[in-house]
Design a protein around this motif. Structure first.
Motif, PDB file in Angstrom:
ATOM      1  N   SER A  23       1.255   4.377  -1.104  1.00 14.55           N
ATOM      2  CA  SER A  23       2.143   5.193  -0.543  1.00 14.55           C
ATOM      3  C   SER A  23       2.069   6.511  -1.304  1.00 14.55           C
ATOM      4  CB  SER A  23       3.426   4.429  -0.735  1.00 14.55           C
ATOM      5  OG  SER A  23       3.906   4.128  -2.049  1.00 14.55           O
ATOM      6  N   HIS A  24       1.324   6.664  -2.349  1.00  7.53           N
ATOM      7  CA  HIS A  24       1.192   7.857  -3.282  1.00  7.53           C
ATOM      8  C   HIS A  24      -0.165   8.562  -3.136  1.00  7.53           C
ATOM      9  CE1 HIS A  24       5.361   6.561  -4.290  1.00  7.53           C
ATOM     10  NE2 HIS A  24       5.392   7.602  -5.175  1.00  7.53           N
ATOM     11  N   THR A  25      -0.747   8.728  -1.948  1.00 12.01           N
ATOM     12  CA  THR A  25      -2.158   9.316  -1.944  1.00 12.01           C
ATOM     13  C   THR A  25      -1.931  10.546  -1.031  1.00 12.01           C
ATOM     14  OG1 THR A  25      -2.537   7.899  -0.201  1.00 12.01           O
ATOM     15  CG2 THR A  25      -2.890   6.823  -2.124  1.00 12.01           C
ATOM     16  N   CYS A  26      -3.145  11.163  -1.032  1.00  6.86           N
ATOM     17  CA  CYS A  26      -3.608  12.399  -0.352  1.00  6.86           C
ATOM     18  C   CYS A  26      -4.923  12.543  -0.052  1.00  6.86           C
ATOM     19  CB  CYS A  26      -2.735  13.637  -0.802  1.00  6.86           C
ATOM     20  SG  CYS A  26      -3.638  14.105  -2.289  1.00  6.86           S
ATOM     21  N   PRO A  27      -5.669  13.385   0.620  1.00  6.59           N
ATOM     22  CA  PRO A  27      -6.853  13.536   0.915  1.00  6.59           C
ATOM     23  C   PRO A  27      -7.570  13.626  -0.347  1.00  6.59           C
ATOM     24  CG  PRO A  27      -5.809  14.828   2.569  1.00  6.59           C
ATOM     25  CD  PRO A  27      -4.388  14.357   1.555  1.00  6.59           C
ATOM     26  N   VAL A  28      -6.919  14.238  -1.476  1.00  2.93           N
ATOM     27  CA  VAL A  28      -7.719  14.558  -2.790  1.00  2.93           C
ATOM     28  C   VAL A  28      -7.953  13.296  -3.547  1.00  2.93           C
ATOM     29  CG1 VAL A  28      -7.541  15.682  -4.976  1.00  2.93           C
ATOM     30  CG2 VAL A  28      -6.846  16.879  -2.851  1.00  2.93           C
ATOM     31  N   CYS A  29      -6.672  12.401  -3.629  1.00  2.00           N
ATOM     32  CA  CYS A  29      -6.790  11.213  -4.387  1.00  2.00           C
ATOM     33  C   CYS A  29      -7.571  10.120  -3.767  1.00  2.00           C
ATOM     34  CB  CYS A  29      -5.723  11.090  -5.158  1.00  2.00           C
ATOM     35  SG  CYS A  29      -4.285  10.503  -4.075  1.00  2.00           S
ATOM     36  N   LEU A  30      -7.548  10.371  -2.502  1.00  2.00           N
ATOM     37  CA  LEU A  30      -8.319   9.338  -1.663  1.00  2.00           C
ATOM     38  C   LEU A  30      -9.828   9.480  -1.571  1.00  2.00           C
ATOM     39  CD1 LEU A  30      -5.826   8.632   1.547  1.00  2.00           C
ATOM     40  CD2 LEU A  30      -6.595   6.973  -0.515  1.00  2.00           C
ATOM     41  N   GLY A  31     -10.059  10.665  -1.728  1.00  2.00           N
ATOM     42  CA  GLY A  31     -11.570  11.292  -1.834  1.00  2.00           C
ATOM     43  C   GLY A  31     -12.013  11.555  -0.415  1.00  2.00           C
ATOM     44  N   LEU A  32     -11.074  12.011   0.382  1.00  3.09           N
ATOM     45  CA  LEU A  32     -11.558  12.329   1.780  1.00  3.09           C
ATOM     46  C   LEU A  32     -12.266  13.435   1.818  1.00  3.09           C
ATOM     47  CD1 LEU A  32      -8.350  11.708   3.756  1.00  3.09           C
ATOM     48  CD2 LEU A  32     -10.079   9.947   3.013  1.00  3.09           C
ATOM     49  N   PRO A  33     -13.381  13.625   2.640  1.00  2.24           N
ATOM     50  CA  PRO A  33     -14.205  14.800   2.874  1.00  2.24           C
ATOM     51  C   PRO A  33     -13.483  16.187   3.111  1.00  2.24           C
ATOM     52  CG  PRO A  33     -14.877  13.148   4.413  1.00  2.24           C
ATOM     53  CD  PRO A  33     -13.617  12.600   3.783  1.00  2.24           C
ATOM     54  N   GLY A  34     -13.972  17.231   2.043  1.00  3.84           N
ATOM     55  CA  GLY A  34     -13.420  18.358   2.363  1.00  3.84           C
ATOM     56  C   GLY A  34     -12.016  18.746   1.324  1.00  3.84           C
TER      57      GLY A  34
END
Lengths: 488, 99
Positions: A42-53
């Protein structure tokens, strides 16, 4: 407590601590770090999930905490630091690499000095650097019977400081004391909450044995999963013994990672290092280098509180026994209380105030009621209480009860004393007047005393105590009463 | 320059978790060796007196204030997970721990 010594062997121990830094947001993104009680993922975003870009941006507060820690251990703060990618695959690491620091860490060198049962010990620190924490893994059997691992990325990307000692720790006690002192230091400077029990500070020990007087290192074993200071000491002591027994029996040791099982009191094999790790570090292309300039360092220095070692030295200069100083400085509440009481009562002997802090405050704070027993404590009131005791206005027993009530309720000491009628009357003139009145009102008893009936003295003393509602200093009443009877 | 061995290719493939067939390893041995030979041209440059460079962009010291911002919802975070259970991402059982 000293650990059992494996005879004929010298332990070579290096300690590696990972410490979660006290920030509101994560290391490279704005996700909140307040996820202890939050649902998973519940505390994630593209950066800390390692999403591309997604691109990381460095959290200023995390860097500041490491700079402060570096300053506090007397380390060298490098003017230019850099981030590097440490590449490995694991489900708790969504990007396939951890952003860490390799050859240009924020802090190089430093040391920590602390007391042990064998005297003061100084441990050299190799380096301290900043990196990001991994996700949390939970191992579970699902309803369909499959054994799986569950991943919660809330912790992914939390700022983490790694601080590593030289292989100069020699005993289990030193290992525990180092960890305790490091935690105290980090809590004091506000860099971390550093609680071992919930993983905010994780202590790992690299342990090997060698013959005393030799230089070469033996086969190294890494021990982890120690979630209390006591566990650190027990685990290191156990591992030293285990290795010594194996070596004495001619059994070769294996380079491996072992976990500490606190219930069984032993270390167990977690994994064997088959080959040396190959992390293929290279400079993180998504983050520019960081210049730590003089003005930033000056700001960090200006905000630095008094450090534990300096605090202990200051208390020693005030005449507070070393053991009391160590005990008080180890507890933030006790330190604050002592300093506030000394400020409010500058004429009091610091040794006596410290005695109250150790004997009464810490006894209550660490008792069954815990923090609630000392929720209302005030330094100024402690100073007032010690002043009354020193002036003989309050008996020691009553004073302890007054302190306990004040600490719990926060009411002023004077109010509690007045209400409970604890104040000792030491006013000689007032007592003489009271005694004269009692003697005049009880001629029969006075005659009995004169006639040699000793018990009549007790009756007269009782009458004086009654007239003063029990607040007279009983010893003083006895003395003044005898004087009055002799003169009359 | 020492040329790339088959063992090097297999090691790098393992680190990258690439399952290469024997034919692919043979082809990579040649291809990677050519790539490295091309890069080796750079070694001919005289870099004495030039500080090691890890970045070619000219910005430095980009920091952000420690202010939390909203995160993705749990539903969004798990949208791409191959399998999920109770809000977690499900992966094959992992023993031990990471690096």
């Amino acid at each position: 407590m000293t650990s059992a010594v494996a005879t004929g062997w010298e332990a070579v121990i290096g300690i590696e601590c990972h410490v979660q830094l006290r920030t509101a947001s994560k290391m490279f993104c704005g996700c909140s770090t307040d996820f202890q009680a939050a649902p998973p993922n519940s505390h994630t975003c593209p950066v800390c999930l390692g999403l591309p870009g997604a691109l990381p941006v460095i959290n200023e507060a995390a860097v500041r905490h490491v700079l402060a820690a570096g300053m506090a251990i007397g380390g060298r703060l490098l003017p230019i630091t850099r981030w590097d990618r440490k590449n490995y695959f694991y489900p708790d690491l969504p990007k396939g690499y951890q952003i860490s620091q390799y050859d240009l860490p924020l802090v190089l060198g430093g040391s920590l000095t602390f007391e042990t049962s064998e005297g003061p010990v100084t441990i050299a620190i190799t380096r301290a650097h900043l990196e990001e924490d991994t996700a949390r893994l939970v191992h579970r059997r699902l309803e369909d019977g499959r054994d799986v691992s569950l991943v919660d990325y809330n912790r992914s990307g939390t700022p983490l400081m790694e601080i590593v000692t030289d292989p100069v720790v020699r005993t289990a006690e030193q290992a525990r004391r180092y960890a305790e002192e490091l935690r105290l230091l980090l809590v004091t400077i506000g860099a971390s909450e550093a609680a071992l029990e919930n993983g905010q500070m994780r202590v790992e020990a690299n342990i090997s044995l060698r013959r005393p007087g030799t230089e070469a290192f033996g086969t190294r074993v890494e021990v982890k999963n120690m979630n209390s200071f006591r566990s650190v000491e027990r685990a290191v002591a156990f591992e030293i013994e285990r290795q010594a027994k194996a070596l004495d029996a001619g059994e070769p040791l294996i380079q491996e990672t072992r976990g500490w099982d606190d219930d069984r009191g032993l270390t167990y094999r977690m994994r064997i290092k088959e080959s040396s790790d190959d992390y293929r570090y290279f400079p993180e292309p998504d983050l520019p280098p960081l210049h730590v300039d003089a003005s930033w360092l000056e700001a960090v220095r200006a905000a630095m509180p008094e450090l534990p070692a300096a605090r202990r030295a200051r208390y020693a200069e005030l005449g507070i026994p070393a053991a009391d100083a160590v005990t008080i400085v180890a507890d933030a509440g006790a330190t604050a209380l002592l300093d506030a009481a000394l400020a409010a009562g500058p004429s009091l002997a610091p040794r006596k105030v410290a005695n109250w802090v150790v004997g009464e405050y810490l006894r209550l704070a660490k008792g069954e009621a815990g923090a609630t027993a000392v929720a209302g404590v005030s330094g100024a009131e402690l100073a007032a209480l010690v002043t009354m005791v020193e002036a003989g206005e309050l008996s020691g027993t009553n004073a302890k009860e007054v302190f306990a009530r004040h600490a719990a309720e926060g009411r002023p000491v004077a109010a509690i004393v007045a209400e409970a009628g604890f104040r000792q009357v030491n006013d000689t003139d007032a007592l003489r007047t009271a005694i004269a009145e009692i003697l005049a009102a009880n001629p029969a008893a006075v005659a009995d005393v004169r006639a040699g009936k000793g018990q009549a003295i007790g009756f007269l003393t009782g009458q004086v105590m009654k007239a003063t509602r029990g607040q007279a200093n009983a010893a003083l009443v006895g003395q003044l009463l005898r004087e009055a009877l002799e003169q009359a | 320059m020492a040329s790339l061995t088959r063992a090097d290719v297999e090691h790098v493939a393992h680190l990258a978790r690439l399952g290469l067939s024997a034919d692919e390893v043979t082809r990579m041995e040649t291809d990677l060796d050519l790539i490295l030979t091309m890069f080796a041209v750079l070694d001919e440059l005289d870099t004495d007196g030039i500080a090691p460079t890890a970045q070619t962009i000219e910005v430095e010291s980009i920091l952000r204030a420690d202010l939390p911002r909203p995160s993705l919802s749990q539903e969004e975070a798990l949208a791409n997970a191959p399998e999920q259970s109770g809000g977690y991402v499900v992966v094959p059982a992992i023993l031990g721990d990471g690096a």
